[in-house]
Design a protein around this motif. Structure first.
Motif, PDB file in Angstrom:
ATOM      1  N   PRO A 146       0.813  -1.219   0.000  1.00 42.92           N
ATOM      2  CA  PRO A 146       0.000   0.000   0.000  1.00 42.92           C
ATOM      3  C   PRO A 146       0.846   1.268   0.000  1.00 42.92           C
ATOM      4  CG  PRO A 146      -0.429  -1.326   1.992  1.00 42.92           C
ATOM      5  CD  PRO A 146       0.466  -2.127   1.103  1.00 42.92           C
ATOM      6  N   PHE A 147       1.981   1.246   0.690  1.00 39.11           N
ATOM      7  CA  PHE A 147       2.860   2.416   0.705  1.00 39.11           C
ATOM      8  C   PHE A 147       3.371   2.731  -0.694  1.00 39.11           C
ATOM      9  CE2 PHE A 147       7.072   4.237   0.570  1.00 39.11           C
ATOM     10  CZ  PHE A 147       6.935   5.383   1.339  1.00 39.11           C
ATOM     11  N   LEU A 148       3.912   1.718  -1.381  1.00 39.86           N
ATOM     12  CA  LEU A 148       4.539   1.999  -2.680  1.00 39.86           C
ATOM     13  C   LEU A 148       3.486   2.371  -3.726  1.00 39.86           C
ATOM     14  CD1 LEU A 148       7.548   2.059  -3.498  1.00 39.86           C
ATOM     15  CD2 LEU A 148       7.071  -0.002  -4.832  1.00 39.86           C
TER      16      LEU A 148
ATOM     17  N   ASN B  80      -7.651  -2.277  -3.908  1.00 36.03           N
ATOM     18  CA  ASN B  80      -8.654  -1.253  -4.200  1.00 36.03           C
ATOM     19  C   ASN B  80      -7.945   0.089  -4.325  1.00 36.03           C
ATOM     20  OD1 ASN B  80     -10.782   0.495  -4.385  1.00 36.03           O
ATOM     21  ND2 ASN B  80     -12.040  -0.605  -2.880  1.00 36.03           N
ATOM     22  N   LEU B  81      -7.878   0.586  -5.573  1.00 35.30           N
ATOM     23  CA  LEU B  81      -7.186   1.849  -5.833  1.00 35.30           C
ATOM     24  C   LEU B  81      -8.080   3.047  -5.551  1.00 35.30           C
ATOM     25  CD1 LEU B  81      -5.522   0.889  -9.261  1.00 35.30           C
ATOM     26  CD2 LEU B  81      -4.400   0.999  -7.029  1.00 35.30           C
ATOM     27  N   TRP B  82      -9.323   2.772  -5.204  1.00 37.85           N
ATOM     28  CA  TRP B  82     -10.277   3.854  -4.983  1.00 37.85           C
ATOM     29  C   TRP B  82     -10.636   4.010  -3.497  1.00 37.85           C
ATOM     30  CZ3 TRP B  82     -10.151   0.393  -8.928  1.00 37.85           C
ATOM     31  CH2 TRP B  82     -10.016   0.928 -10.211  1.00 37.85           C
ATOM     32  N   GLU B  83      -9.893   3.335  -2.657  1.00 42.43           N
ATOM     33  CA  GLU B  83     -10.177   3.341  -1.222  1.00 42.43           C
ATOM     34  C   GLU B  83      -8.897   3.771  -0.508  1.00 42.43           C
ATOM     35  OE1 GLU B  83     -12.555   3.121   1.350  1.00 42.43           O
ATOM     36  OE2 GLU B  83     -13.011   0.974   1.084  1.00 42.43           O
ATOM     37  N   SER B  84      -9.037   4.387   0.662  1.00 42.92           N
ATOM     38  CA  SER B  84      -7.819   4.682   1.418  1.00 42.92           C
ATOM     39  C   SER B  84      -7.983   4.257   2.869  1.00 42.92           C
ATOM     40  CB  SER B  84      -7.469   6.164   1.302  1.00 42.92           C
ATOM     41  OG  SER B  84      -8.513   6.929   1.828  1.00 42.92           O
ATOM     42  N   GLU B  85      -6.864   4.234   3.538  1.00 44.63           N
ATOM     43  CA  GLU B  85      -6.832   3.721   4.906  1.00 44.63           C
ATOM     44  C   GLU B  85      -5.641   4.374   5.602  1.00 44.63           C
ATOM     45  OE1 GLU B  85      -7.352  -0.782   6.482  1.00 44.63           O
ATOM     46  OE2 GLU B  85      -5.644  -0.477   5.159  1.00 44.63           O
ATOM     47  N   GLN B  86      -5.770   4.577   6.908  1.00 43.66           N
ATOM     48  CA  GLN B  86      -4.626   5.117   7.642  1.00 43.66           C
ATOM     49  C   GLN B  86      -3.750   3.998   8.165  1.00 43.66           C
ATOM     50  OE1 GLN B  86      -5.456   7.704  10.901  1.00 43.66           O
ATOM     51  NE2 GLN B  86      -5.907   9.453   9.582  1.00 43.66           N
ATOM     52  N   ALA B  87      -2.452   4.200   8.087  1.00 42.35           N
ATOM     53  CA  ALA B  87      -1.546   3.252   8.736  1.00 42.35           C
ATOM     54  C   ALA B  87      -1.699   3.421  10.244  1.00 42.35           C
ATOM     55  CB  ALA B  87      -0.104   3.542   8.326  1.00 42.35           C
ATOM     56  N   GLN B  88      -2.022   2.331  10.913  1.00 42.97           N
ATOM     57  CA  GLN B  88      -2.203   2.410  12.363  1.00 42.97           C
ATOM     58  C   GLN B  88      -1.609   1.178  13.020  1.00 42.97           C
ATOM     59  OE1 GLN B  88      -6.522   3.050  12.485  1.00 42.97           O
ATOM     60  NE2 GLN B  88      -6.081   4.987  13.520  1.00 42.97           N
ATOM     61  N   ALA B  89      -0.870   1.410  14.074  1.00 38.07           N
ATOM     62  CA  ALA B  89      -0.229   0.304  14.785  1.00 38.07           C
ATOM     63  C   ALA B  89      -1.256  -0.709  15.261  1.00 38.07           C
ATOM     64  CB  ALA B  89       0.575   0.843  15.967  1.00 38.07           C
TER      65      ALA B  89
ATOM     66  N   GLY C 209      -0.694   7.028  11.230  1.00 33.87           N
ATOM     67  CA  GLY C 209      -1.504   8.140  10.742  1.00 33.87           C
ATOM     68  C   GLY C 209      -1.319   8.458   9.265  1.00 33.87           C
ATOM     69  N   LEU C 210      -0.320   7.857   8.608  1.00 37.37           N
ATOM     70  CA  LEU C 210      -0.122   8.128   7.174  1.00 37.37           C
ATOM     71  C   LEU C 210      -1.323   7.598   6.384  1.00 37.37           C
ATOM     72  CD1 LEU C 210       1.626   8.960   4.697  1.00 37.37           C
ATOM     73  CD2 LEU C 210       2.549   6.627   4.720  1.00 37.37           C
ATOM     74  N   LYS C 211      -1.854   8.452   5.505  1.00 37.47           N
ATOM     75  CA  LYS C 211      -2.975   8.028   4.665  1.00 37.47           C
ATOM     76  C   LYS C 211      -2.423   7.233   3.483  1.00 37.47           C
ATOM     77  CE  LYS C 211      -6.916  10.028   2.188  1.00 37.47           C
ATOM     78  NZ  LYS C 211      -6.463  10.414   0.833  1.00 37.47           N
ATOM     79  N   LEU C 212      -2.855   5.994   3.389  1.00 44.02           N
ATOM     80  CA  LEU C 212      -2.432   5.120   2.295  1.00 44.02           C
ATOM     81  C   LEU C 212      -3.571   5.056   1.285  1.00 44.02           C
ATOM     82  CD1 LEU C 212      -0.953   2.342   4.597  1.00 44.02           C
ATOM     83  CD2 LEU C 212       0.374   3.895   3.152  1.00 44.02           C
ATOM     84  N   ASP C 213      -3.310   5.541   0.084  1.00 48.40           N
ATOM     85  CA  ASP C 213      -4.370   5.639  -0.920  1.00 48.40           C
ATOM     86  C   ASP C 213      -4.500   4.362  -1.742  1.00 48.40           C
ATOM     87  OD1 ASP C 213      -5.569   8.103  -0.430  1.00 48.40           O
ATOM     88  OD2 ASP C 213      -3.872   9.151  -1.335  1.00 48.40           O
ATOM     89  N   ALA C 214      -4.576   3.249  -1.071  1.00 42.68           N
ATOM     90  CA  ALA C 214      -4.844   1.953  -1.717  1.00 42.68           C
ATOM     91  C   ALA C 214      -5.029   0.965  -0.574  1.00 42.68           C
ATOM     92  CB  ALA C 214      -3.668   1.516  -2.587  1.00 42.68           C
ATOM     93  N   THR C 215      -5.935   0.051  -0.735  1.00 45.27           N
ATOM     94  CA  THR C 215      -6.121  -0.965   0.310  1.00 45.27           C
ATOM     95  C   THR C 215      -5.957  -2.358  -0.292  1.00 45.27           C
ATOM     96  OG1 THR C 215      -8.508  -0.934  -0.087  1.00 45.27           O
ATOM     97  CG2 THR C 215      -7.688   0.440   1.718  1.00 45.27           C
ATOM     98  N   ILE C 216      -5.394  -3.233   0.503  1.00 45.59           N
ATOM     99  CA  ILE C 216      -5.227  -4.624   0.082  1.00 45.59           C
ATOM    100  C   ILE C 216      -6.499  -5.359   0.489  1.00 45.59           C
ATOM    101  CG2 ILE C 216      -3.803  -6.695   0.287  1.00 45.59           C
ATOM    102  CD1 ILE C 216      -2.315  -4.253  -0.876  1.00 45.59           C
ATOM    103  N   GLU C 217      -7.273  -5.813  -0.505  1.00 41.86           N
ATOM    104  CA  GLU C 217      -8.585  -6.403  -0.211  1.00 41.86           C
ATOM    105  C   GLU C 217      -8.514  -7.916  -0.021  1.00 41.86           C
ATOM    106  OE1 GLU C 217     -11.342  -4.698   0.407  1.00 41.86           O
ATOM    107  OE2 GLU C 217     -10.302  -2.790   0.078  1.00 41.86           O
ATOM    108  N   GLN C 218      -7.768  -8.574  -0.903  1.00 36.90           N
ATOM    109  CA  GLN C 218      -7.656 -10.036  -0.790  1.00 36.90           C
ATOM    110  C   GLN C 218      -6.261 -10.471  -1.206  1.00 36.90           C
ATOM    111  OE1 GLN C 218     -10.671 -12.148  -3.033  1.00 36.90           O
ATOM    112  NE2 GLN C 218     -12.306 -10.797  -2.317  1.00 36.90           N
TER     113      GLN C 218
END
Ligand SMILES: [Zn+2]
Length: 484
Positions: free
Chosen positions: A373-375, A422-431, A445-454
């Motif tokens: 998600p970061f890259l 999902n390239l249309w969803e975002s999520e915050q990095a949280q411990a 707290g970094l906003k990651l503009d992609a989520t790993i769905e499966q």
């Protein structure tokens, strides 16, 4: 019964996407384009664009009854991620991290194969019998596939003949790791002369020699100086391990490469000076590669001033400055860096990330869950990398470099390892969402503009973001050998 992953996009080069169905069992059987024309990412960047495409391309499609159909709903499918540098510590330092936790975190980060480092196991993976001990300890412990680095340590050089024998016999490892500076008693560094010997031994087999590149004399003398002056702050730590220390060590390794002809790989590159040397080595025709990690691509030493993350950010080498960060991104986009790894290394933050003596704080970031998600977010979404480059850096380049022939691409005959993004969803990095044993992250707290769905491994779904009951047993992961 074969399965169909229907209605997904895969990379069609550059920033283009093509709608496809993927037919697979344990391996990929076929990839059918749904529509011949591919799409530019910028035309579907917003969700409304995606909805239009969904209606136009994916509505009312019919699939053969002989297959079980998974509707991908317009998500991006990419080959399962491969992280070539993790410390999952089994057997050994498992109070910090172990294979169950590390590999579960990896699956949630879209990673289907890791290459585990030899130095944080007890015993370290430095001989045939230690390798067998490691493989026995890993039985039933990994959610994902894994390959292994062998290691060469100074401790064994009282008997170089045996070191060589063991290197020659350790079939199945993908390469050997050694240190020019090591802080570990159980895995001492090599002198430049020992490094050259090892490189000469490895030349024949073609296995790479991966090196932690910081110059021992520079690091040790500065550390001694600052400690004599009672310095115990992050700045003293960073000054003892600066870009010069990295550059000096890389010069040593370039000389080793010139004299040996071996494949040399620099792990966790942190500086612009280091990168320039890597480029020079490549331009002169040497087989000389390097990797970098998300923390070097995101943080600078300025971030150590933030007490909330200062201890969490400690690594060796430490992150550098803004110009280094910029250079590393350019190195990725210009193919001077081979791939992105995490150097995943966690601990219990209550026990080992506290105290006011920065020298003694444990160095390491448990990053395997955030790598993809970061890259995608900081690289592809921000226009620093194309989608195609991003996928190569996360997966294909790693499979090619280490000759993991079943991995790293979505072609018929390859293992059905893939991750849905999902390239249309975002999520915050949280411990608190980390699945590693030690839950902390400097990326909080970094906003990651992609989520790993499966995440799918050899045809089996091993992670579903919206269905926590999906879990492969931690015995499903297999030991992957280098092919040929
Ligand atoms: Zn490492």
């Amino acid at each position: 019964m074969p399965q169909i992953l229907a209605n997904v996009f895969h990379s069609a080069g550059g920033n283009r996407l093509q709608a496809v169905d993927i037919v697979f069992d344990e391996q990929i059987i076929d990839i059918h384009p749904i529509h011949q024309a591919s799409l530019e990412w910028r035309d579907i960047t917003d969700f409304a664009g995606l909805e239009n495409i969904r209606l136009r391309l994916f509505a009312n499609r019919v699939h053969p009854k002989s297959h079980s159909v998974i509707d991908g709903g317009g998500l991006l499918v990419m080959p399962g991620g491969i992280d070539a540098h993790v410390h999952f510590n089994t057997p050994g330092f498992e109070q910090r991290e172990d294979f169950e936790h590390g590999s579960l975190a990896a699956a949630h980060g879209g990673v289907t194969t890791v290459i585990d480092m030899p130095c944080t196991s007890l015993p370290p993976v430095t001989s045939v019998s230690n390798l067998e001990t490691k493989l026995a300890a890993l039985r039933g412990r990994s959610h994902i596939d894994f390959a292994l680095w062998g290691g060469v340590r100074g401790n064994d050089f009282t008997d170089p003949v045996t070191v060589r024998e063991q290197i020659d016999k350790m079939a199945g490892v993908v390469g050997f790791k050694a240190y020019l500076t090591s802080g570990m008693d159980s895995f001492a560094d090599l002198t430049p002369d020992q490094m050259l010997l090892v490189a000469r031994w490895l030349r024949e087999s073609g296995l790479p020699l991966a090196v932690h590149a910081e110059d021992k004399k520079l690091v040790a003398s500065r550390q001694q100086f600052y400690q004599l002056h009672a310095r115990r702050d992050w700045r003293a730590y960073c000054m003892s391990r600066d870009a010069e220390a990295e550059a000096e060590a890389i010069k040593t390794m370039i000389s080793v490469a010139q004299k040996s002809g071996a494949r040399i790989h620099i792990v966790h590159l942190s500086s612009a000076d280091g990168l320039n040397l890597v480029r020079q080595a490549q331009d002169s025709g040497l087989q000389f590669t390097a990797e970098t990690c998300p923390h070097y691509l995101y943080f600078t030493q300025h971030d150590f001033e933030n007490p909330a993350i200062s201890a969490y950010l400690k690594t060796a080498p430490p992150v550098k400055f803004a110009e280094d960060r910029t250079a590393l991104w350019r190195g990725l986009s210009e193919d001077a860096l081979a791939f992105v790894t995490t150097d995943h290394a966690g601990c219990d933050p209550q026990r080992e990330k506290t105290g006011d003596n920065f020298w003694e704080i444990y160095g390491g970031i448990p990053g395997v869950q955030h790598r993809a998600p970061f890259l995608i977010s900081e690289g592809f979404m921000k226009g620093r990398l194309t989608l195609e480059q991003t996928i190569r850096l996360l997966s294909s380049n790693v499979a090619d470099y280490f000759r993991l022939s079943g991995k790293g691409s979505l072609f018929p005959g390859k293992d059905a390892d893939f991750t849905l993004v999902n390239l249309w969803e975002s999520e915050q990095a949280q411990a608190k969402n980390l699945l590693s044993k030690g839950r902390y992250t400097p990326f909080e707290g970094l906003k990651l503009d992609a989520t790993i769905e499966q995440t799918w491994l050899r045809g089996r779904k091993i992670m579903d973001r919206s269905d926590p009951s999906v879990l492969a047993d931690p015995g499903y992961g297999r030991f992957i050998r280098r092919s040929g």
